[in-house]
Motif scaffolding. Structure first.
Motif, short mmCIF file in Angstrom:
data_model
loop_
_atom_site.label_atom_id
_atom_site.label_comp_id
_atom_site.label_asym_id
_atom_site.label_seq_id
_atom_site.Cartn_x
_atom_site.Cartn_y
_atom_site.Cartn_z
N VAL A 67 92.14 57.97 27.43
CA VAL A 67 91.33 59.18 27.02
C VAL A 67 92.28 60.40 27.35
CG1 VAL A 67 89.09 60.91 27.52
CG2 VAL A 67 88.98 58.18 27.45
N HIS B 242 81.38 71.93 20.01
CA HIS B 242 80.90 71.33 18.45
C HIS B 242 81.42 73.05 17.74
CE1 HIS B 242 81.21 67.19 19.59
NE2 HIS B 242 80.69 67.31 19.84
N LYS C 98 91.19 51.81 26.80
CA LYS C 98 90.42 53.69 26.18
C LYS C 98 91.62 53.87 26.43
CE LYS C 98 88.39 56.27 23.62
NZ LYS C 98 88.96 56.37 22.61
N PHE D 178 89.54 54.05 30.72
CA PHE D 178 88.65 52.89 30.53
C PHE D 178 89.02 51.87 29.59
CE2 PHE D 178 86.70 57.25 30.27
CZ PHE D 178 85.88 57.48 31.71
N GLU E 299 78.07 71.23 26.18
CA GLU E 299 77.00 71.26 24.97
C GLU E 299 75.66 72.11 25.24
OE1 GLU E 299 77.44 68.16 22.37
OE2 GLU E 299 79.80 67.76 22.30
N GLY F 204 87.35 66.79 19.28
CA GLY F 204 86.26 66.10 18.07
C GLY F 204 85.42 65.50 19.39
N SER F 205 84.02 64.73 18.58
CA SER F 205 83.82 63.92 19.57
C SER F 205 84.73 62.28 19.97
CB SER F 205 82.30 62.67 18.71
OG SER F 205 82.02 62.42 19.19
N GLY F 206 84.54 62.39 21.71
CA GLY F 206 84.88 61.16 21.86
C GLY F 206 86.13 61.15 22.15
N MET F 207 86.72 62.88 22.50
CA MET F 207 88.44 63.26 22.92
C MET F 207 88.02 63.25 23.94
SD MET F 207 89.93 63.06 20.52
CE MET F 207 89.91 62.20 18.95
N GLY F 208 86.80 63.02 24.87
CA GLY F 208 87.13 63.42 26.34
C GLY F 208 86.31 64.75 27.16
N LYS F 209 85.71 65.55 26.03
CA LYS F 209 85.43 66.24 26.70
C LYS F 209 84.63 66.12 28.14
CE LYS F 209 83.81 67.81 22.28
NZ LYS F 209 83.24 66.41 21.99
N SER F 210 83.02 65.22 28.31
CA SER F 210 82.57 65.37 28.65
C SER F 210 83.44 64.65 30.00
CB SER F 210 81.50 64.41 28.68
OG SER F 210 80.78 65.34 27.58
N VAL F 211 84.37 63.95 29.03
CA VAL F 211 84.91 63.30 30.89
C VAL F 211 85.88 64.15 31.36
CG1 VAL F 211 87.32 61.98 30.97
CG2 VAL F 211 85.57 60.98 29.87
N LEU G 108 83.74 61.35 37.88
CA LEU G 108 84.87 60.28 37.87
C LEU G 108 85.74 60.29 38.31
CD1 LEU G 108 84.16 60.32 33.78
CD2 LEU G 108 83.10 58.43 35.37
N GLN H 285 74.93 67.00 29.00
CA GLN H 285 75.09 67.14 28.25
C GLN H 285 73.63 66.63 27.16
OE1 GLN H 285 77.97 64.82 25.81
NE2 GLN H 285 76.98 65.09 23.90
N1 LIG Z 1 82.21 56.25 31.98
C1 LIG Z 1 82.12 55.87 31.14
N2 LIG Z 1 82.78 54.25 30.61
C2 LIG Z 1 83.52 53.91 29.49
N3 LIG Z 1 84.48 54.66 28.57
C3 LIG Z 1 83.94 55.60 29.26
C4 LIG Z 1 82.73 56.23 30.16
N4 LIG Z 1 83.00 57.78 30.02
C5 LIG Z 1 83.40 57.94 29.05
N5 LIG Z 1 83.90 57.52 28.05
C6 LIG Z 1 84.54 56.97 26.54
O1 LIG Z 1 85.78 58.04 26.98
C7 LIG Z 1 86.14 58.28 25.85
C8 LIG Z 1 85.87 60.06 25.69
O2 LIG Z 1 83.90 60.25 26.21
P1 LIG Z 1 83.30 61.42 26.24
O3 LIG Z 1 81.69 61.96 26.39
O4 LIG Z 1 84.45 62.55 27.91
O5 LIG Z 1 83.64 62.37 24.80
P2 LIG Z 1 83.07 64.09 24.54
O6 LIG Z 1 84.21 64.36 24.23
O7 LIG Z 1 82.14 64.59 25.41
O8 LIG Z 1 82.42 63.52 23.11
P3 LIG Z 1 81.34 63.73 22.16
O9 LIG Z 1 81.84 65.27 21.92
O10 LIG Z 1 80.41 63.20 21.13
O11 LIG Z 1 79.70 64.17 23.46
C9 LIG Z 1 84.82 57.84 24.71
O12 LIG Z 1 85.37 57.52 23.74
C10 LIG Z 1 83.76 57.10 25.53
O13 LIG Z 1 83.60 55.77 25.07
#
Ligand SMILES: Nc1ncnc2c1ncn2[C@@H]1O[C@H](COP(=O)(O)OP(=O)(O)OP(=O)(O)O)[C@@H](O)[C@H]1O
Ligand SMILES: [Mg+2]
Lengths: 272, 257
Positions: free
Chosen positions: B18, B198, B16, B13, B165, B37-44, B53, B87
């Motif tokens: 991911v 988590h 950044k 992104f 989650e 970890g949080s923000g590692m891209g699991k939801s992505v 996406l 989530q």
């Molecule tokens: N649509 C988007 N636009 C810009 N950045 C995004 C978008 N979706 C996710 N990100 C970025 O991608 C990274 C991974 O996001 P993601 O939501 O996958 O984290 P996660 O592992 O699910 O974290 P958590 O456990 O907190 O849910 C984050 O830094 C987030 O800011």
């Protein structure tokens, strides 16, 4: 692919001014124009190629139409009263009080009822729509629609745009009637102009062409209002703060667009 | 051949990054937990799989079909076979609970109103919330929302379930309830499940295999036993919840907390 599949629009700090800042804003402006054009194309393709979501459409008729009637009527009545007083006051000085009905009828039909009502009602609709779709975007409800195998354009955009194209002209027609009637009343009360006389001159003055030149603009206003509000709503990022930003932009963008479109369409219809 | 194959997936992104080079296989009928970890891209990761996406590079295969740059038709076909619990539950505010659960059914399947009502009832029942069709999302607690979100995902009887989650923010009783549900859906319907969490306790209970994502790669995959025995420092720290003492705040922030 839907509009919401495309990459998010450019963000970042506001341009600081100067040549670079100006260039940046112009670039972003055209990027938004391009994306709205793409959304428009997809909306019409979806409208003609797929089954209409009747439920959502009827909901939107209610949300846009019924809920905007109050503000539309209030605008029409007070604009009618004010214009009638202004015209009657000025024309009386030139001994042309007889022409008040005609002038009120013409200005209501050609401009006041269509444009002014669309401006006020359109802003209200745009704010509500951008806020609703914006909240849906940031809480992943739009993603959920896609995850469930549905198309947000068909489920969200088409019913709104179609309802806008139908509802705004209807409200403008109601506004025309209310505007002329309230003008008639005030002219009778304050200037002693006979009501039947006022009404018949007003109706006589307005030809079909005048009526169409005014009302013909309203479907475009309805379209502009809803497509822009949908665009800004669906592009919302950044939580509740983002929703606030989209809602504010929607009011500004829609009002300015209606004013510009009014100028363009008025000139266009005159030259037809 | 695996049911789902991630190969060299890249996703960024803006600046950044991911995913740098993500590789992962998921087999039919298995239940895999993604940790990281949080923000590692699991939801992505879950969103890439159903095309919410777009990837920047690499390939994602679902049952032999390419998801990357797939046509809307293919994506719709794939999405109909996959259910996702978001989530934040992502329930539709403007629809009642019953209509939320019925959404996918009305969209894809030519079902009669009675059959839809039946299926909605059955789905709500299996998440332990029978008879709440007429309630509205705004009136539900967080745990109930999650369960309604799950009912909406399972209503179409998907072959694959993605859970983002599912237990975060729930009380211990609801956590146990959701974990049981994940297990029973797997046993009863033989669904393939991908769970992002988590919560290591839940992960050990519900999964056949775990995969850990860190800094854009899958750094570990294996069974619960294997992960308990691993020597990998990053994995150990994560499952034991060790925080590095000499990590400064800036590094922690950069890693995304
Ligand atoms: N649509 C988007 N636009 C810009 N950045 C995004 C978008 N979706 C996710 N990100 C970025 O991608 C990274 C991974 O996001 P993601 O939501 O996958 O984290 P996660 O592992 O699910 O974290 P958590 O456990 O907190 O849910 C984050 O830094 C987030 O800011
Ligand atoms: Mg997440």
């Amino acid at each position: 692919m839907t509009a919401t599949d495309a990459p998010p629009p450019p963000r970042g700090p506001l341009p600081k001014g100067g040549v670079v800042g100006a260039g940046d804003s112009i670039y972003r402006f055209f990027q938004h124009v391009g994306r709205v054009t793409i959304l428009t194309r997809r909306t019409f393709v979806t409208l003609f190629r797929t089954r209409l979501d009747w439920r959502a459409f009827v909901d939107q008729l209610d949300a846009l139409g019924v809920k905007s009637l109050g503000i539309g009527a209030a605008t029409a009545i007070f604009v009618g009263i004010v214009m009638a007083i202004q015209f009657a006051f000025s024309l009386e000085r030139f001994g042309a009080k007889d022409t008040v009905g005609r002038i009120v009828g013409l200005s209501e039909a050609r401009e006041l009822a269509p444009a002014l009502t669309s401006l006020v009602v359109g802003s209200r609709i745009a704010a509500a729509m951008a806020a609703e779709l914006g909240s849906m975007s940031v809480t992943q409800q739009v993603d959920a629609i896609r995850a469930l195998g549905a198309d947000p354009i068909r489920k969200l955009v088409v019913p709104r745009v179609l309802a806008g194209i139908i509802v705004i002209p209807l409200i403008a027609c109601i506004a025309l009637v209310l505007g002329v009637l309230s003008a008639m009343l005030i002219c009778n009360i304050s200037f002693g102009i006979e009501m039947p006389f006022f009404l018949s001159t007003a109706i006589d003055a307005v030809t079909m062409k005048d009526f169409m030149a005014g009302m013909g603009k309203t479907p475009f206003f309805g379209f502009l209002t809803t497509i822009l509000a949908c665009y800004l709503g669906l592009e919302t990022r950044g939580g509740t703060e983002g929703v606030g930003r989209s809602t504010a932009s929607a009011v500004v963008v829609v009002s300015i667009s209606i004013l510009i479109a009014d100028a363009v369409l008025t000139q266009l219809f005159l030259s037809l | 051949m695996a049911l789902i194959e991630f190969r060299g997936v890249q996703k960024a992104f803006g600046p950044k990054r991911v995913f740098i080079d993500l590789n992962l296989d998921i087999h039919e009928g298995e239940s895999i937990t993604i940790i990281g970890g949080s923000g590692m891209g699991k939801s992505v990761l879950l969103k890439l799989l159903i095309g919410l996406l777009e990837t920047d590079g690499g390939s994602i295969l679902f049952d032999g079909e390419q998801i990357v740059n797939a046509s809307p038709k293919t994506l719709t076909k794939v999405r109909r076979r996959i259910g996702m619990l978001f989530q934040g539950a992502a329930l539709f505010d403007s629809l009642s609970v019953g209509e939320n659960v019925a959404y996918g059914l009305r969209e894809h399947l030519q079902m009669s109103e009675e059959a839809i009502a039946e299926r909605v009832h059955e789905s709500l029942d299996s998440v332990g919330l029978p008879g709440i069709e007429d309630m509205w999302p705004a009136d539900l607690s967080g745990g109930m929302k999650k369960r309604v979100g799950l009912a909406r995902a399972i209503a179409v009887h998907p072959e694959v379930l993605l859970y983002d989650e599912p237990t975060t923010g729930l009380d211990p009783i609801n956590v146990t309830r959701i974990n049981r549900l994940i297990l029973s859906l797997k046993e009863k319907l033989q669904v393939t499940s991908i769970v992002v969490t988590h919560d290591m306790q839940s992960a050990f209970i519900t999964s056949d295999r775990l995969a850990m994502i860190d800094d854009g790669h899958v750094i570990f995959q294996g069974t619960p036993d294997e992960i308990r025995r691993t020597e990998d420092r990053r994995v150990r720290d994560f499952i034991e919840g060790n925080a590095d003492e000499d990590l400064d705040t800036e590094t922690l922030l950069r890693r995304g907390g």
